[in-house]
Design an enzyme around this catalytic site. Structure first.
Site, short mmCIF file in Angstrom:
data_model
loop_
_atom_site.label_atom_id
_atom_site.label_comp_id
_atom_site.label_asym_id
_atom_site.label_seq_id
_atom_site.Cartn_x
_atom_site.Cartn_y
_atom_site.Cartn_z
N SER A 119 0.86 -1.19 0.00
CA SER A 119 0.00 0.00 0.00
C SER A 119 0.89 1.23 0.00
O SER A 119 2.03 1.18 0.49
CB SER A 119 -0.89 0.02 1.25
OG SER A 119 -1.53 1.27 1.41
N TYR A 176 -2.79 -1.38 10.18
CA TYR A 176 -2.66 -1.36 8.72
C TYR A 176 -1.35 -0.71 8.31
O TYR A 176 -0.58 -1.26 7.51
CB TYR A 176 -3.84 -0.60 8.11
CG TYR A 176 -3.88 -0.65 6.60
CD1 TYR A 176 -4.39 -1.77 5.94
CD2 TYR A 176 -3.44 0.42 5.83
CE1 TYR A 176 -4.43 -1.81 4.55
CE2 TYR A 176 -3.48 0.38 4.45
CZ TYR A 176 -3.99 -0.74 3.82
OH TYR A 176 -4.02 -0.78 2.45
N LYS A 199 1.69 -2.86 6.62
CA LYS A 199 2.00 -2.57 5.21
C LYS A 199 3.44 -2.10 5.06
O LYS A 199 4.09 -2.38 4.05
CB LYS A 199 1.02 -1.54 4.66
CG LYS A 199 -0.40 -2.07 4.46
CD LYS A 199 -0.43 -3.24 3.48
CE LYS A 199 -1.86 -3.68 3.19
NZ LYS A 199 -1.91 -4.79 2.20
#
Length: 261
Positions: free
Chosen positions: A141, A154, A158
């Site tokens: 990401s 997250y 990532k």
């Protein structure tokens, strides 16, 4: 890596970016596409669409965090199409929580956003190294390069996914195995749009960072990136500039992100 005549397998391919990549790979002339997802009926629908359009595809229900399921996925590719050239570890998860997220959310984020890629590499590398060629695409990401306020699990996992992809590229590129990290920002998928609608800080920050793009735009960037064998595949070109700006002035970048958060 040109996709014509290649055999490709994908996790997280029943919806969103994964489904768009599967369809695009088939349109590029892939010899076979293995569509995998924990949503078995969704994976079957995508495979059926590809077959109906004249391509070759099979669906495999699989949990991307299970090494056993990933082995089954790879074995299916070989049984159906004779080999596996490209593996796209694409499944992902976000919970929209901060550092005080439940232990279960931290663990699940780690399993899907990091260990999926570790297990995928463990499963596909032996045969690729034996042939002296192959490609592993890790969907990370833009948050894995730039950070994102509002979602600690997250952002952290990532970043780890990008770090793993970099290590794999450094280690195995000299032996013929290419590795790319796919790092989009906002994409119109079921992972992001509900968060935007709910006004979640992380989703809003991603949406504000760059225009939202369609999954098909990401698939286009992937085809181009694989063709050029780029390590960082950036569907939002602004990420490259932002990443360089962050590297040149980290404290200023943190202040900027903190204001935005």
């Amino acid at each position: 890596m040109e996709l014509t005549g290649r055999v490709v397998a994908l996790t997280g391919a029943a919806h969103g970016i994964g489904a768009a990549m599967a369809r695009r790979f088939a349109a590029e002339g892939a010899a076979g596409v293995v569509v995998s997802d924990v949503d078995g009926p969704g994976a079957a629908r995508v495979a059926d669409e590809i077959t109906a359009a004249g391509g070759r595809a099979v669906a495999v229900p699989a949990d991307a965090t299970s090494k056993k399921d990933l082995k089954t996925l790879v074995a299916t590719a070989r049984a159906e199409f004779g080999r596996l050239d490209v593996f796209c570890a694409n499944a992902g998860a976000a919970f929209g929580t901060g550092v005080h997220a439940a232990d279960e959310q931290w663990q699940r984020s780690w399993e899907i956003n990091v260990m999926q890629h570790v297990h995928a590499a463990q499963v596909v590398l032996p045969s690729m190294l034996a042939r002296g060629e192959g490609y592993l695409l890790i969907t990370a990401s833009g948050a894995g390069l730039l950070g994102i306020p509002g979602d600690a699990p997250y952002s952290v996992t990532k970043h780890a996914a990008v770090g793993l992809a970099e290590w794999l590229a450094i280690t195995y590129r000299p032996r013929g195995v290419r590795v790319s990290a796919l790092c989009p920002l906002g994409v119109r998928t079921a992972l992001l749009e509900p968060g935007i609608a709910a006004g979640h800080p992380a989703a809003l920050a991603i949406a504000a960072a760059a225009p939202l793009i369609a999954p098909e735009d990401v698939a286009e960037a992937v085809v181009r990136g694989l063709g050029e064998e780029q390590f960082l595949i950036l569907p939002h070109e602004s990420v490259r500039e932002s990443f360089a700006r962050k590297a040149g002035a980290v404290d200023a970048w943190i202040d900027e992100m903190a204001v935005g958060g």
